[in-house]
Design a protein around this motif. Structure first.
Motif, PDB file in Angstrom:
ATOM      1  N   THR A 220      31.422 -58.526  26.176  1.00  0.00           N
ATOM      2  CA  THR A 220      31.836 -58.247  27.553  1.00  0.00           C
ATOM      3  C   THR A 220      31.493 -56.826  27.481  1.00  0.00           C
ATOM      4  O   THR A 220      31.940 -55.971  26.798  1.00  0.00           O
ATOM      5  CB  THR A 220      33.425 -58.524  27.609  1.00  0.00           C
TER       6      THR A 220
ATOM      7  N   THR B 220      29.888 -61.176  30.646  1.00  0.00           N
ATOM      8  CA  THR B 220      30.272 -61.870  29.456  1.00  0.00           C
ATOM      9  C   THR B 220      29.446 -62.679  28.881  1.00  0.00           C
ATOM     10  O   THR B 220      28.828 -63.144  29.760  1.00  0.00           O
ATOM     11  CB  THR B 220      31.576 -62.690  29.535  1.00  0.00           C
TER      12      THR B 220
ATOM     13  N   VAL C 174      33.606 -49.523  28.601  1.00  0.00           N
ATOM     14  CA  VAL C 174      33.905 -50.014  27.230  1.00  0.00           C
ATOM     15  C   VAL C 174      33.331 -51.586  27.028  1.00  0.00           C
ATOM     16  O   VAL C 174      33.289 -52.304  27.897  1.00  0.00           O
ATOM     17  CB  VAL C 174      35.605 -50.202  27.240  1.00  0.00           C
ATOM     18  N   CYS C 175      32.511 -51.485  25.932  1.00  0.00           N
ATOM     19  CA  CYS C 175      32.029 -52.919  25.259  1.00  0.00           C
ATOM     20  C   CYS C 175      33.242 -53.517  24.338  1.00  0.00           C
ATOM     21  O   CYS C 175      33.750 -52.664  23.358  1.00  0.00           O
ATOM     22  CB  CYS C 175      30.788 -52.579  24.393  1.00  0.00           C
ATOM     23  N   THR C 176      33.323 -54.717  24.638  1.00  0.00           N
ATOM     24  CA  THR C 176      34.505 -55.452  23.782  1.00  0.00           C
ATOM     25  C   THR C 176      33.619 -56.558  23.034  1.00  0.00           C
ATOM     26  O   THR C 176      33.072 -57.422  23.432  1.00  0.00           O
ATOM     27  CB  THR C 176      35.647 -55.962  24.629  1.00  0.00           C
ATOM     28  N   THR C 177      33.640 -56.735  21.850  1.00  0.00           N
ATOM     29  CA  THR C 177      33.202 -57.815  21.055  1.00  0.00           C
ATOM     30  C   THR C 177      34.517 -58.808  20.413  1.00  0.00           C
ATOM     31  O   THR C 177      35.119 -58.312  19.739  1.00  0.00           O
ATOM     32  CB  THR C 177      32.300 -57.543  20.070  1.00  0.00           C
ATOM     33  N   LYS C 178      34.487 -59.908  20.659  1.00  0.00           N
ATOM     34  CA  LYS C 178      35.480 -60.768  19.871  1.00  0.00           C
ATOM     35  C   LYS C 178      34.644 -61.751  19.040  1.00  0.00           C
ATOM     36  O   LYS C 178      33.926 -62.312  19.505  1.00  0.00           O
ATOM     37  CB  LYS C 178      36.181 -61.329  21.022  1.00  0.00           C
TER      38      LYS C 178
ATOM     39  N   THR D 160      38.697 -58.314  17.112  1.00  0.00           N
ATOM     40  CA  THR D 160      38.256 -57.959  18.355  1.00  0.00           C
ATOM     41  C   THR D 160      37.956 -56.434  17.983  1.00  0.00           C
ATOM     42  O   THR D 160      38.753 -55.575  17.333  1.00  0.00           O
ATOM     43  CB  THR D 160      39.280 -57.974  19.320  1.00  0.00           C
TER      44      THR D 160
ATOM     45  N   SER E 295      36.547 -52.593  20.189  1.00  0.00           N
ATOM     46  CA  SER E 295      35.977 -52.023  21.532  1.00  0.00           C
ATOM     47  C   SER E 295      35.283 -50.708  21.348  1.00  0.00           C
ATOM     48  O   SER E 295      36.150 -49.819  20.574  1.00  0.00           O
ATOM     49  CB  SER E 295      36.986 -52.020  22.666  1.00  0.00           C
TER      50      SER E 295
ATOM     51  N   SER F 154      33.236 -47.489  23.588  1.00  0.00           N
ATOM     52  CA  SER F 154      32.604 -46.896  24.892  1.00  0.00           C
ATOM     53  C   SER F 154      31.106 -46.881  24.648  1.00  0.00           C
ATOM     54  O   SER F 154      30.732 -46.702  23.696  1.00  0.00           O
ATOM     55  CB  SER F 154      33.213 -45.696  25.471  1.00  0.00           C
TER      56      SER F 154
END
Length: 129
Positions: free
Chosen positions: A34, A39, A67-71, A90, A92, A94
């Motif tokens: 995301t 997403t 912010v990039c978030t990877t789950k 998870t 995160s 920047s």
């Protein structure tokens, strides 16, 4: 452009076996990436401790502080994701942390660009190793 390459040494996950209860097993992992309310998901890999996706996503970057978030998720089904899928982990970061702040500048139109990107690469791309 972002590439989700792989994960390593994922933990065992709980599988429901029905009348015999729960048991631990190999994860069927996928990633949800995301950025800026955009997403994208990788495919679900078949029971693997260290899955490889090599999935490429193009996303618009507006600011280096986004912010990039990877789950990393576990799905009990190979065909689709479910609301009850388990979150394995998870993280995160920047965009600026990925690009390294010294390598970031704004172009004449106000877009953020990576100054150290390879020749002929499109503007606004994120390059990570």
């Amino acid at each position: 452009e972002v590439t989700v390459i792989s994960a390593r040494n994922l933990p065992q996950v709980i599988w429901t076996a029905g009348k015999d209860g729960d048991f631990l097993g190999l994860p069927q992992a996928y990633c949800i990436f995301t950025l800026n309310r955009q997403t994208q998901s990788t495919v679900i890999t078949r029971k693997d401790w260290s899955p490889h996706w090599n999935a490429r996503f193009s996303m618009e970057v507006n600011h280096v502080w986004q912010v990039c978030t990877t789950k990393v998720m576990h799905s009990k089904s190979l065909s689709r994701t479910h609301k009850e899928d388990h979150n394995i982990g998870t993280f995160s970061l920047s965009v600026g942390a990925i690009l390294n702040w010294r390598g970031v500048a704004r172009d004449a139109e106000g877009r953020w660009i990576a100054c150290h990107r390879p020749a002929m690469a499109p503007m606004g791309s994120i390059y990570t190793n």
